[in-house]
Write a protein that holds these residues in place. Structure first.
Motif, PDB file in Angstrom:
ATOM      1  N   GLY A 100       0.823  -1.203   0.000  1.00 41.62           N
ATOM      2  CA  GLY A 100       0.000   0.000   0.000  1.00 41.62           C
ATOM      3  C   GLY A 100       0.861   1.260   0.000  1.00 41.62           C
ATOM      4  N   TRP A 101       0.369   2.310  -0.630  1.00 40.22           N
ATOM      5  CA  TRP A 101       1.115   3.554  -0.776  1.00 40.22           C
ATOM      6  C   TRP A 101       0.653   4.643   0.182  1.00 40.22           C
ATOM      7  N   GLY A 102      -0.325   4.349   1.026  1.00 38.54           N
ATOM      8  CA  GLY A 102      -0.919   5.384   1.872  1.00 38.54           C
ATOM      9  C   GLY A 102       0.089   6.125   2.735  1.00 38.54           C
ATOM     10  N   HIS A 103       0.937   5.402   3.493  1.00 42.29           N
ATOM     11  CA  HIS A 103       1.910   6.048   4.383  1.00 42.29           C
ATOM     12  C   HIS A 103       2.933   6.851   3.592  1.00 42.29           C
ATOM     13  N   TRP A 104       3.329   6.314   2.436  1.00 40.14           N
ATOM     14  CA  TRP A 104       4.309   7.016   1.604  1.00 40.14           C
ATOM     15  C   TRP A 104       3.712   8.310   1.060  1.00 40.14           C
ATOM     16  N   LEU A 105       2.462   8.263   0.620  1.00 45.32           N
ATOM     17  CA  LEU A 105       1.791   9.468   0.132  1.00 45.32           C
ATOM     18  C   LEU A 105       1.657  10.503   1.246  1.00 45.32           C
ATOM     19  N   ASN A 106       1.336  10.044   2.453  1.00 43.20           N
ATOM     20  CA  ASN A 106       1.244  10.961   3.589  1.00 43.20           C
ATOM     21  C   ASN A 106       2.592  11.608   3.874  1.00 43.20           C
ATOM     22  N   ALA A 107       3.668  10.794   3.829  1.00 47.62           N
ATOM     23  CA  ALA A 107       5.001  11.340   4.068  1.00 47.62           C
ATOM     24  C   ALA A 107       5.395  12.353   3.002  1.00 47.62           C
ATOM     25  N   ALA A 108       4.863  12.168   1.792  1.00 50.69           N
ATOM     26  CA  ALA A 108       5.152  13.096   0.689  1.00 50.69           C
ATOM     27  C   ALA A 108       4.255  14.326   0.734  1.00 50.69           C
ATOM     28  N   GLY A 109       3.298  14.346   1.656  1.00 50.75           N
ATOM     29  CA  GLY A 109       2.375  15.460   1.724  1.00 50.75           C
ATOM     30  C   GLY A 109       1.346  15.453   0.618  1.00 50.75           C
ATOM     31  N   LEU A 110       1.088  14.265   0.069  1.00 52.83           N
ATOM     32  CA  LEU A 110       0.136  14.136  -1.025  1.00 52.83           C
ATOM     33  C   LEU A 110      -1.138  13.466  -0.531  1.00 52.83           C
ATOM     34  N   PRO A 111      -2.269  13.768  -1.137  1.00 54.04           N
ATOM     35  CA  PRO A 111      -3.519  13.127  -0.706  1.00 54.04           C
ATOM     36  C   PRO A 111      -3.543  11.656  -1.099  1.00 54.04           C
ATOM     37  N   THR A 112      -4.233  10.878  -0.282  1.00 54.61           N
ATOM     38  CA  THR A 112      -4.431   9.467  -0.638  1.00 54.61           C
ATOM     39  C   THR A 112      -5.205   9.395  -1.947  1.00 54.61           C
ATOM     40  N   GLN A 113      -4.759   8.546  -2.838  1.00 53.13           N
ATOM     41  CA  GLN A 113      -5.362   8.494  -4.166  1.00 53.13           C
ATOM     42  C   GLN A 113      -5.313   7.076  -4.703  1.00 53.13           C
ATOM     43  N   THR A 114      -6.164   6.824  -5.682  1.00 53.39           N
ATOM     44  CA  THR A 114      -6.172   5.530  -6.347  1.00 53.39           C
ATOM     45  C   THR A 114      -5.069   5.513  -7.398  1.00 53.39           C
ATOM     46  N   LEU A 115      -4.199   4.517  -7.323  1.00 52.79           N
ATOM     47  CA  LEU A 115      -3.065   4.411  -8.238  1.00 52.79           C
ATOM     48  C   LEU A 115      -3.357   3.380  -9.311  1.00 52.79           C
ATOM     49  N   ASN A 116      -2.812   3.626 -10.473  1.00 52.44           N
ATOM     50  CA  ASN A 116      -2.958   2.688 -11.578  1.00 52.44           C
ATOM     51  C   ASN A 116      -1.822   1.671 -11.556  1.00 52.44           C
ATOM     52  N   GLY A 117      -1.968   0.618 -12.333  1.00 53.17           N
ATOM     53  CA  GLY A 117      -0.938  -0.410 -12.429  1.00 53.17           C
ATOM     54  C   GLY A 117      -1.418  -1.738 -11.887  1.00 53.17           C
ATOM     55  N   PRO A 118      -0.786  -2.809 -12.310  1.00 51.40           N
ATOM     56  CA  PRO A 118      -1.208  -4.139 -11.855  1.00 51.40           C
ATOM     57  C   PRO A 118      -0.950  -4.338 -10.371  1.00 51.40           C
ATOM     58  N   MET A 119      -1.761  -5.188  -9.780  1.00 49.54           N
ATOM     59  CA  MET A 119      -1.609  -5.535  -8.368  1.00 49.54           C
ATOM     60  C   MET A 119      -1.021  -6.928  -8.252  1.00 49.54           C
ATOM     61  N   PHE A 120       0.127  -7.061  -7.552  1.00 49.29           N
ATOM     62  CA  PHE A 120       0.738  -8.361  -7.270  1.00 49.29           C
ATOM     63  C   PHE A 120       0.611  -8.603  -5.774  1.00 49.29           C
ATOM     64  N   THR A 121       0.133  -9.774  -5.403  1.00 53.16           N
ATOM     65  CA  THR A 121      -0.030 -10.076  -3.980  1.00 53.16           C
ATOM     66  C   THR A 121       1.198 -10.739  -3.371  1.00 53.16           C
ATOM     67  N   ASP A 122       2.203 -11.053  -4.176  1.00 57.00           N
ATOM     68  CA  ASP A 122       3.423 -11.697  -3.690  1.00 57.00           C
ATOM     69  C   ASP A 122       4.585 -10.729  -3.865  1.00 57.00           C
ATOM     70  N   SER A 123       5.255 -10.389  -2.759  1.00 55.09           N
ATOM     71  CA  SER A 123       6.360  -9.437  -2.826  1.00 55.09           C
ATOM     72  C   SER A 123       7.501  -9.925  -3.699  1.00 55.09           C
ATOM     73  N   ASN A 124       7.709 -11.237  -3.766  1.00 56.16           N
ATOM     74  CA  ASN A 124       8.764 -11.773  -4.618  1.00 56.16           C
ATOM     75  C   ASN A 124       8.484 -11.472  -6.091  1.00 56.16           C
ATOM     76  N   LEU A 125       7.222 -11.583  -6.503  1.00 56.36           N
ATOM     77  CA  LEU A 125       6.857 -11.267  -7.880  1.00 56.36           C
ATOM     78  C   LEU A 125       7.036  -9.783  -8.160  1.00 56.36           C
ATOM     79  N   VAL A 126       6.687  -8.959  -7.199  1.00 59.09           N
ATOM     80  CA  VAL A 126       6.845  -7.515  -7.358  1.00 59.09           C
ATOM     81  C   VAL A 126       8.312  -7.169  -7.623  1.00 59.09           C
ATOM     82  N   ILE A 127       9.178  -7.675  -6.769  1.00 56.85           N
ATOM     83  CA  ILE A 127      10.597  -7.334  -6.890  1.00 56.85           C
ATOM     84  C   ILE A 127      11.175  -7.867  -8.190  1.00 56.85           C
ATOM     85  N   GLU A 128      10.772  -9.047  -8.607  1.00 58.99           N
ATOM     86  CA  GLU A 128      11.292  -9.599  -9.860  1.00 58.99           C
ATOM     87  C   GLU A 128      10.850  -8.750 -11.048  1.00 58.99           C
ATOM     88  N   ALA A 129       9.598  -8.333 -11.069  1.00 55.92           N
ATOM     89  CA  ALA A 129       9.117  -7.496 -12.171  1.00 55.92           C
ATOM     90  C   ALA A 129       9.850  -6.159 -12.205  1.00 55.92           C
TER      91      ALA A 129
END
Length: 302
Positions: A195-224
């Motif tokens: 999730g990007w919520g905490h990162w967006l808050n740290a950036a001073g940006l509003p919570t928003q819906t992000l585009n892009g595919p969703m991977f539920t496995d962190s290993n797949l995310v890092i490989e891509a």
């Protein structure tokens, strides 16, 4: 227990009743035809009940025999399962550790050779799973998990608190990498369970819906991301070694705290086990080295 017939006779009877043939039962049990016939006679004499009707050389199971065979088959299955459970119990020289697959793949496994050099007699079994292990029913000595802590009946050693950062492959976008949060969000993204919520808050940006595919496995995310497909937000512990090797680069300086700390947990009843304590001490040393290597960038939760 003194009423139990001989186990060899019970096995012979169950095999004959199931297979319908003394010869087939003898082949399965790796004994002679005569040995099986003898065991059947022993069992019938012990019980005082006829289990078979004999038609010359042919046998057919009586109703009493059919019912007995059914109950016996279930009992033998229970006995086999109990034996498997006993054999699966961790031994004193074996450490069975449950661990999150992503943490195992990108942090723990790379450091295990040091443990094996220090403890060459240790038999280590890693059980990688996203499920929270139940120490009451599973054959596991200890587990590395994330969460708020406070698990009942467990000794809990806090390890460290992670943080989130945006990463990409050096070759992403032809090597022209974004740096500001706005530039990052304008690029192709891979979303994950982080999730990007905490990162967006740290950036001073509003919570928003992000585009892009969703991977539920962190290993797949890092490989891509390693392949240069997109940018993602990941835990520093998963990206650290890839950042060190240059396979990934951090985008900008912005980070955000990760909500769930890492813990090493094990049943309180086994707190005195030398192998668990040895592993805990080794792991604490590796984490201390890791925190020094990243310049104390992560807050410890100890």
């Amino acid at each position: 227990m003194n009423r139990l017939p001989p186990l060899a006779a019970l096995r012979a009877f169950e095999a004959v009743a199931r297979l319908g043939s003394v010869g087939k039962a003898a082949d399965e049990l790796h004994v002679t035809h005569g040995a099986v016939s003898q065991q059947l006679r022993v069992l019938e004499d012990t019980l005082g009940v006829s289990l078979f009707l004999r038609h010359g050389k042919r046998l057919s199971v009586t109703e009493d025999g059919r019912m007995y065979a059914l109950r016996l088959r279930m009992a033998l299955a229970d006995l086999a399962e109990a034996t498997d459970d006993v054999l699966a119990l961790p031994r004193e020289d074996e450490l069975v550790l449950a661990v999150l697959p992503s943490f195992a793949a990108h942090w723990l496994v790379r450091r295990l050779p040091g443990l094996m050099r220090a403890q060459p007699a240790l038999k280590l079994t890693l059980r990688a799973s996203l499920e929270m292990v139940d120490f009451q029913v599973e054959r596991v000595d200890a587990a590395i998990r994330m969460g708020a802590g406070g698990w009942e009946g467990l000794t809990q050693l806090p390890l460290f608190t992670d943080e989130l950062l945006a990463v990409a492959a050096p070759s992403f976008n032809g090597g022209v990498l974004p740096h500001t949060p706005q530039e990052i969000l304008a690029c192709p993204l891979i979303r994950s369970v982080e999730g990007w919520g905490h990162w967006l808050n740290a950036a001073g940006l509003p919570t928003q819906t992000l585009n892009g595919p969703m991977f539920t496995d962190s290993n797949l995310v890092i490989e891509a991301v390693r392949q240069g497909q997109a940018i993602t937000l990941t835990r520093r512990s998963l990206a650290h070694d890839l950042l060190q090797s240059g396979e990934l680069v951090q985008l900008g300086e912005l980070t955000a705290p990760y909500a769930n700390p890492y813990w090493l947990v094990w049943p309180s009843r086994s707190q005195g086990k030398a192998k668990v304590q040895m592993f805990a001490e080794w792991l604490e040393g590796e984490i201390a080295d890791y925190l020094r290597a990243i310049g104390g960038a992560l807050p410890s939760n100890r």
